[in-house]
Design an enzyme around this catalytic site. Structure first.
Site, PDB file in Angstrom:
ATOM      1  N   GLU B 277       0.838  -1.198   0.000  1.00  0.00           N
ATOM      2  CA  GLU B 277       0.000   0.000   0.000  1.00  0.00           C
ATOM      3  C   GLU B 277       0.872   1.246   0.000  1.00  0.00           C
ATOM      4  O   GLU B 277       1.769   1.359   0.828  1.00  0.00           O
ATOM      5  CB  GLU B 277      -0.823   0.059   1.298  1.00  0.00           C
ATOM      6  CG  GLU B 277      -2.156  -0.617   1.238  1.00  0.00           C
ATOM      7  CD  GLU B 277      -2.844  -0.487   2.598  1.00  0.00           C
ATOM      8  OE1 GLU B 277      -3.669   0.427   2.760  1.00  0.00           O
ATOM      9  OE2 GLU B 277      -2.537  -1.296   3.500  1.00  0.00           O
ATOM     10  N   HIS B 284       1.042   3.102   9.126  1.00  0.00           N
ATOM     11  CA  HIS B 284       1.176   2.100   8.068  1.00  0.00           C
ATOM     12  C   HIS B 284       2.634   1.746   7.787  1.00  0.00           C
ATOM     13  O   HIS B 284       3.476   2.615   7.669  1.00  0.00           O
ATOM     14  CB  HIS B 284       0.529   2.590   6.771  1.00  0.00           C
ATOM     15  CG  HIS B 284      -0.958   2.532   6.800  1.00  0.00           C
ATOM     16  ND1 HIS B 284      -1.724   3.577   7.265  1.00  0.00           N
ATOM     17  CD2 HIS B 284      -1.826   1.536   6.462  1.00  0.00           C
ATOM     18  CE1 HIS B 284      -3.016   3.235   7.187  1.00  0.00           C
ATOM     19  NE2 HIS B 284      -3.094   2.003   6.715  1.00  0.00           N
TER      20      HIS B 284
END
Lengths: 501, 501
Positions: B277, B284
């Site tokens: 991603e 993240h």
């Protein structure tokens, strides 16, 4: 047997496959296919474990969930063997007060490997029930509902899959070949042998960590996606990483060492290791689990060798103590001598190993890598009566560039391997902690210094002397249990020809 | 300071940087740069740990190995702070019986972060020594040898790296930005804060497994190289695999479920998870450590939710009990309220969460994913006085195709998230165990059935109802300690812009 999916949402039970004379079926509420369990309710019902069904529970009424292992109808009776992991029990459905003939027929038609809920009474068996782990009792079934149906054709039979190979060859009964097993791994993993292998493997990891944490080690997590091939560039998998490319770590080597340079002193990690080697042998996988150790020492790398060897000894002892059932279960299919080890661990120098091999008639050079002669050394070391030993002081020439040379002999190095049943399970060494010597050795090996700059720079801000090693989990499991292929001890093995399941 | 590499192999000590009048130096054997430790010998010398140097050891002569943390020369004296992991002690080299002025000068010139061996006498301090963990004693140095020299210019100063950010802003003293830290991670990891963070993280893993093994779970190892993208195909890294290509597993989802179908009943795994991603946020990473659980249940997925929540509670309790020192150390740099939780864990339905958010003035749709509103819900849940809670019954539309629909409401599902300090740390659900319903749901999501055939086939031979979830290790560490970036709790973080070190 049709699937129950898409049915009503209640927990109600509906008979099916009944006679057309279902109206006369006095037991029709006592069997059927359950609607899919979708968490509709939270009943109070307690499900008893099959392994707990012993003579002490005689005459108790219990609920049990298990798989139909085998099923045999005989007149007005149906004998089921109900299985739960490594345990099983005989269950009897017989026409009588609780079961109608339709119910017996229903039970007899449930496909093997289906999951059922049974309510029954535990009864003492008149004689030992052979082939079941619960030999003293059987279950007299009062209700039976299918929770999840198996398709009627299984890709392999569990009884075939646990049959010892030798027996199979002798009497012509079927066994299952490795590819069929691996292609249908979820069935193969249900056998008592597979259940035992992987419970024991879970135990190896647990004992490894338990021991090291007791010794003051810290667990670390190292990245698997790396920007430069860690050990020279051969046999490495490439990953596309956004607009660039990266590699999969062939070992946590660099990161373990960086943690030592960062003062963690004693570290371990358990994780996947990737090798793009096109080796199709019984002992190679392209992805395996590494149990890695790295440790700063005070004066001599034998401080580390002793800690690693003791860790393995603690694992062997712990397995003997806690996993005797599993060891016995596996040995029924794969007979093997119990694993033997000495305390302290036998440590020989490499040249002694070579001398013994030559005595045994094996021809080899002084600097040839003894690891590739696995099996031979097992035999020739027989006199020591141990399945676990260390070979120390490998030739410098056969080890990676970062291996510390032996100060006493320019041809050897401060490196070692550990062996189980004659096969290598660990490779380790004192690492060079001095950037100048590390640079010299890398040059000597023809390694591009630019590519390992970050690695060498790690040692520029004070680095303690340190050593370590990496253990292959699947190999330890295989060799401890006397198995013959590392694919038996990897749940979902990866090799050059296998990427699935 | 020149490196000692390539020198003689003995353990002898040679003074250097001495005056030209070295002949007059009565202490010349008492200091110097050691030759590189290459395991030449096994001396009996015991090295004492700095944390064990307390008033009880007063007047004892000890050997200590540590890093030069700071050094300050003052006339005929040199004050060193010697560091070992989270602990440090003041050491004094003063001209006198044991030390010559050349020796004091040598000591004063040792670069920061070099590793030294010191022989000294433990003396009670006349007053508390501020800035050292060992405040009651100091070490009077009799011998000092450099074991490994650091280069004189450090890429960052450890004192700057542990300075609370607020203080830094107020008084203008330096702090270290994140990229500098990560670029020079081995130095940054030496700070007391980093040492504490990663010791505590090791503890989280340990507590996670300890708890689950006590609950009867088995540890499994799942492959990371897979032949088909596990969750639909987006955000997956591609690997070249011999003559074909493969993918990096985005979760152990399929393999955990296969183990359930293979009768392991309760499984967990700890391992890397890969997400391609392109998210550059504080929470993240492209590679993180997943603590994964999967479990067969009897009747209701809340059986699993309760086990997972209790596992997290046991982790929180264990950290409080065993890692209080580490928690305190981190809070010196990053002040934060102690982590609060309830027993049993607070479980709210998703719609209740939405209602509370709306009450608090947040605008959102009924099926909007609440996870992306992190922070808001933290505030609005304040009245419950807990930093840990569960949101249950997420909208079916925002969950993966394999999520079991809620039998009571076609819009919701048997799925849940768990939150720490208002941020999601676990996502989980009851999974569909029926191949027919699974096929229907996959079609509904527009997934190519051919690509997930093996997955669906796993459920054709009898599958128990089951549920599970995946926890992000770095997030748990971050949120437990009240930190603000997941890169602080990943030793070597990977994100779209960072692949090194």
């Amino acid at each position: 047997m049709p699937s129950a999916a898409g049915r009503g949402q209640g927990q109600e039970r509906r008979p099916e496959n009944g006679d057309s004379s279902a109206a006369e079926d006095y037991a029709k509420e006592r069997y059927g296919v359950s609607s899919m369990i979708q968490s509709q309710e939270k009943p109070d019902r307690v499900l008893v474990r099959i392994k707990d069904l012993t003579a002490e529970k005689a005459d108790e009424e219990v609920w049990v969930r298990g798989r139909i292992h085998t099923s045999r109808a005989k007149g007005k009776q149906c004998f089921l063997v109900l299985r739960q992991q490594q345990f099983n029990i005989q269950a009897l459905v017989a026409v009588g007060q609780h079961a109608s003939k339709q119910m017996v027929k229903f039970a007899a038609n449930i496909t093997k490997e289906s999951i059922v809920d049974i309510e029954g009474v535990v009864r003492k068996a008149h004689q030992k029930i052979g082939g079941c782990t619960q030999q003293d009792v059987e279950l007299h079934v009062q209700r039976i509902y299918v929770i999840s149906s198996a398709e009627p054709r299984l890709p392999l039979q569990l009884d075939d899959a646990v049959r010892p190979e030798v027996e199979g060859e002798e009497d012509g009964r079927a066994t299952v070949n490795q590819d069929t097993r691996l292609d249908n791994r979820i069935i193969d993993l249900r056998t008592s042998t597979s259940q035992a292998i992987f419970c024991l493997q879970s135990g190896i990891c647990q004992l490894f960590r338990e021991t090291l944490i007791r010794k003051g080690f810290v667990e670390i997590q190292t990245p698997k996606i790396i920007s430069a091939a860690s050990e020279g560039g051969a046999n490495v998998f490439t990953v596309s990483y956004f607009k660039t490319s990266a590699y999969l770590a062939q070992s946590p080597q660099l990161y373990k060492q960086m943690c030592i340079c960062a003062d963690f002193e004693k570290v371990f990690c358990v994780g996947p290791v990737f090798r793009a080697e096109d080796s199709n042998t019984h002992r190679h996988l392209t992805e395996f689990v590494g149990l890695d150790i790295e440790m700063a020492f005070n004066y001599h790398y034998h401080e580390v060798v002793d800690e690693i060897a003791d860790t393995l000894v603690q694992i062997f002892k712990g397995l003997q103590e806690r996993f005797q059932t599993e060891i016995q279960t596996v040995s029924k299919q794969f007979p093997c001598e119990p694993f033997k080890f000495l305390e302290p661990t036998l440590r020989l120098e490499y040249r002694e190993g070579v001398a013994m091999l030559r005595e045994a008639g094996v021809e080899m050079g002084d600097e040839e890598d003894l690891r590739y002669l696995a099996g031979h050394n097992c035999v020739s070391l027989g006199k020591y009566d141990t399945d676990f030993y260390i070979l120390d002081k490998y030739p410098l020439a056969v080890r990676p560039f970062y291996t510390m040379p032996d100060p006493a002999n320019p041809k050897t190095s401060n490196s070692y391997d550990m062996f189980m049943r004659g096969e290598e399970i660990l490779s380790g060494a004192q690492r060079i902690h001095d950037p100048q010597l590390l640079t010299e050795r890398a040059k000597h090996h023809g390694i591009d210094l630019e590519k390992i700059k970050a690695y060498i720079d790690s040692f520029r801000f004070g680095a303690p002397p340190h050593a370590g090693g990496g253990i292959g989990l699947e190999r330890v499991t295989m060799l401890y249990l006397g198995l013959h292929n590392v694919r038996q001890t990897s749940m979902f093995p990866r090799d050059p020809k296998r990427l699935t399941p």
